[in-house]
Scaffold this motif. Structure first.
Motif, PDB file in Angstrom:
ATOM      1  N   VAL A  81      -3.685   4.779   4.075  1.00  0.00           N
ATOM      2  CA  VAL A  81      -2.475   4.298   3.397  1.00  0.00           C
ATOM      3  C   VAL A  81      -2.215   5.144   2.151  1.00  0.00           C
ATOM      4  O   VAL A  81      -1.100   5.616   1.914  1.00  0.00           O
ATOM      5  CB  VAL A  81      -2.619   2.818   2.991  1.00  0.00           C
ATOM      6  N   ILE A  82      -3.268   5.350   1.387  1.00  0.00           N
ATOM      7  CA  ILE A  82      -3.122   6.101   0.150  1.00  0.00           C
ATOM      8  C   ILE A  82      -2.647   7.526   0.434  1.00  0.00           C
ATOM      9  O   ILE A  82      -1.777   8.057  -0.256  1.00  0.00           O
ATOM     10  CB  ILE A  82      -4.464   6.093  -0.623  1.00  0.00           C
ATOM     11  N   ASP A  83      -3.218   8.122   1.467  1.00  0.00           N
ATOM     12  CA  ASP A  83      -2.811   9.483   1.820  1.00  0.00           C
ATOM     13  C   ASP A  83      -1.347   9.540   2.235  1.00  0.00           C
ATOM     14  O   ASP A  83      -0.598  10.428   1.827  1.00  0.00           O
ATOM     15  CB  ASP A  83      -3.678  10.019   2.976  1.00  0.00           C
ATOM     16  N   VAL A  84      -0.943   8.582   3.043  1.00  0.00           N
ATOM     17  CA  VAL A  84       0.390   8.662   3.629  1.00  0.00           C
ATOM     18  C   VAL A  84       1.475   8.329   2.591  1.00  0.00           C
ATOM     19  O   VAL A  84       2.609   8.792   2.707  1.00  0.00           O
ATOM     20  CB  VAL A  84       0.479   7.754   4.881  1.00  0.00           C
ATOM     21  N   PRO A 111      14.605   0.309   2.157  1.00  0.00           N
ATOM     22  CA  PRO A 111      14.199   0.083   3.548  1.00  0.00           C
ATOM     23  C   PRO A 111      12.686   0.169   3.715  1.00  0.00           C
ATOM     24  O   PRO A 111      12.087  -0.601   4.477  1.00  0.00           O
ATOM     25  CB  PRO A 111      14.888   1.230   4.304  1.00  0.00           C
ATOM     26  N   MET A 112      12.077   1.098   2.965  1.00  0.00           N
ATOM     27  CA  MET A 112      10.621   1.230   2.980  1.00  0.00           C
ATOM     28  C   MET A 112       9.956  -0.063   2.532  1.00  0.00           C
ATOM     29  O   MET A 112       9.124  -0.645   3.235  1.00  0.00           O
ATOM     30  CB  MET A 112      10.242   2.303   1.958  1.00  0.00           C
ATOM     31  N   ILE A 113      10.344  -0.497   1.337  1.00  0.00           N
ATOM     32  CA  ILE A 113       9.734  -1.690   0.765  1.00  0.00           C
ATOM     33  C   ILE A 113      10.008  -2.893   1.664  1.00  0.00           C
ATOM     34  O   ILE A 113       9.124  -3.708   1.931  1.00  0.00           O
ATOM     35  CB  ILE A 113      10.260  -1.930  -0.662  1.00  0.00           C
ATOM     36  N   GLY A 114      11.240  -2.943   2.146  1.00  0.00           N
ATOM     37  CA  GLY A 114      11.588  -4.043   3.041  1.00  0.00           C
ATOM     38  C   GLY A 114      10.720  -4.040   4.288  1.00  0.00           C
ATOM     39  O   GLY A 114      10.215  -5.081   4.712  1.00  0.00           O
ATOM     40  N   ALA A 115      10.531  -2.855   4.855  1.00  0.00           N
ATOM     41  CA  ALA A 115       9.742  -2.759   6.084  1.00  0.00           C
ATOM     42  C   ALA A 115       8.297  -3.140   5.833  1.00  0.00           C
ATOM     43  O   ALA A 115       7.666  -3.841   6.638  1.00  0.00           O
ATOM     44  CB  ALA A 115       9.835  -1.341   6.653  1.00  0.00           C
ATOM     45  N   ILE A 116       7.766  -2.679   4.696  1.00  0.00           N
ATOM     46  CA  ILE A 116       6.381  -3.034   4.351  1.00  0.00           C
ATOM     47  C   ILE A 116       6.265  -4.543   4.179  1.00  0.00           C
ATOM     48  O   ILE A 116       5.331  -5.176   4.672  1.00  0.00           O
ATOM     49  CB  ILE A 116       5.952  -2.330   3.041  1.00  0.00           C
ATOM     50  N   ASP A 117       7.255  -5.099   3.502  1.00  0.00           N
ATOM     51  CA  ASP A 117       7.221  -6.541   3.278  1.00  0.00           C
ATOM     52  C   ASP A 117       7.316  -7.298   4.602  1.00  0.00           C
ATOM     53  O   ASP A 117       6.687  -8.336   4.787  1.00  0.00           O
ATOM     54  CB  ASP A 117       8.362  -6.930   2.333  1.00  0.00           C
ATOM     55  N   GLU A 120       1.655   3.034   9.710  1.00  0.00           N
ATOM     56  CA  GLU A 120       2.713   3.355  10.684  1.00  0.00           C
ATOM     57  C   GLU A 120       4.089   3.325  10.040  1.00  0.00           C
ATOM     58  O   GLU A 120       4.905   4.224  10.240  1.00  0.00           O
ATOM     59  CB  GLU A 120       2.675   2.356  11.848  1.00  0.00           C
ATOM     60  N   VAL A 121       4.316   2.278   9.254  1.00  0.00           N
ATOM     61  CA  VAL A 121       5.626   2.124   8.621  1.00  0.00           C
ATOM     62  C   VAL A 121       5.891   3.275   7.660  1.00  0.00           C
ATOM     63  O   VAL A 121       6.961   3.885   7.672  1.00  0.00           O
ATOM     64  CB  VAL A 121       5.726   0.769   7.896  1.00  0.00           C
ATOM     65  N   TYR A 122       4.899   3.582   6.859  1.00  0.00           N
ATOM     66  CA  TYR A 122       5.060   4.697   5.911  1.00  0.00           C
ATOM     67  C   TYR A 122       5.371   5.982   6.665  1.00  0.00           C
ATOM     68  O   TYR A 122       6.275   6.734   6.294  1.00  0.00           O
ATOM     69  CB  TYR A 122       3.802   4.875   5.060  1.00  0.00           C
ATOM     70  N   ARG A 123       4.611   6.231   7.722  1.00  0.00           N
ATOM     71  CA  ARG A 123       4.812   7.466   8.485  1.00  0.00           C
ATOM     72  C   ARG A 123       6.232   7.555   8.998  1.00  0.00           C
ATOM     73  O   ARG A 123       6.897   8.585   8.865  1.00  0.00           O
ATOM     74  CB  ARG A 123       3.831   7.523   9.673  1.00  0.00           C
TER      75      ARG A 123
END
Lengths: 160, 160
Positions: A28-31, A121-127, B150-153
């Motif tokens: 996660v940290i890398d990506v 969209p990123m934050i939303g998707a993570i959430d 996955e989401v980040y990627r």
DNA sequence: GTCTGATAGTTCGATAATCTAACTAAATCC
DNA sequence: GGATTTAGTTAGATTATCGAACTATCAGAC
């Protein structure tokens, strides 16, 4: 190519191994780095300036010195970062109405919107990933992450 | 100091908000940066060179070009990074026995041990956090982190 | 075998980002 | 109201990076 194995003699690598969750956390940290780099590229700014933009977006208008503190940068370097962002139209300086020495830096609405268009969209998707888990599981995930923060903090302190 | 509030008029900040777990994840990412910086300081190297050290420690001896690829750096910049690390005694170059153009870069045992002495307790402690959770919860945490990757990627790709 | 093109690594010159120190202007403090 | 502090910028030096040129070696064509 030399083999990676538990061979003898010279003190070979022997990388520290851990459970899947711990290894995923590393991933996660890398990506997240990759994501930031992509976002910086998309806005034609460097990592520092993206960081500045994010602070200005999340916290609202800031003085250069407040921004410098958040970025962990000298005020001189922050001045030039603001110069760069201003030249691209990403931020603008206005006079501080209550202190004539002061300046207020604010993200421009258009750049703010562009950055938000990538971040939200990123934050939303993570959430939303959380919805794949039961409330109890969500609670566990949340506790775990908080504990990880604590552990990181204490170890960072130990090292310094 | 200007108030941060949901005021009117100019299009104020309105930072994206999310559930606790998502916010903690953000915090994890921030604090890992602090840890890396502390570790780099402790070894008297910059962020790039610490990154190089970590790759050499995790993967074992590497050629400069392989290292360059991992660091996302030009081979020229990698040469100078290796020079810096070598000057500090953190790595050493040896000739590649099977290709006389080639060089093999290896972390020195002492520096390797020093880095491991900081990393291993960290990784161990992070891994141990998992023991505070039931196997089912551990499974949830692991799945969550994989999904986050996955989401980040996918979003990094979207942006690029 | 030897010529040709590709590859590994380094060196060189230019550019970019940072730092510390010095500077200017304005605020705050007796 | 003069001395000190604070906000921000400017100046000069340092550091990290890049692309391009260069050297040495390797691999394949013939």
């Amino acid at each position: 190519m030399q083999m990676r194995s538990s061979d003898a003699q010279g003190g070979p690598p022997e990388a520290p191994t851990a459970r899947p969750a711990t290894r995923s956390l590393r991933e996660v940290i890398d990506v997240t780095d990759d994501f930031s780099r992509a976002m910086a590229g998309s806005l034609s700014v460097n990592a520092t300036d993206l960081d500045a933009m994010q602070h200005l977006i999340m916290a609202g208008p800031l003085s250069p010195s407040a921004l410098a503190k958040r970025l962990g940068l000298s005020t001189a370097a922050t001045t030039t970062a603001i110069d760069r962002l201003e030249a691209l139209g990403h931020v603008h300086r206005t006079a501080n109405p209550t202190d004539r020495r002061g300046v207020i830096v604010e993200a421009s609405p258009a750049s703010r919107a562009r950055a938000m268009g990538m971040l939200m969209p990123m934050i939303g998707a993570i959430d939303t990933v959380l919805d794949e888990f039961s409330p109890a599981e969500q609670q566990a995930i949340s506790s775990y992450l908080q504990r990880v923060v604590e552990v990181y903090r204490s170890h960072a302190e130990r090292i310094s």
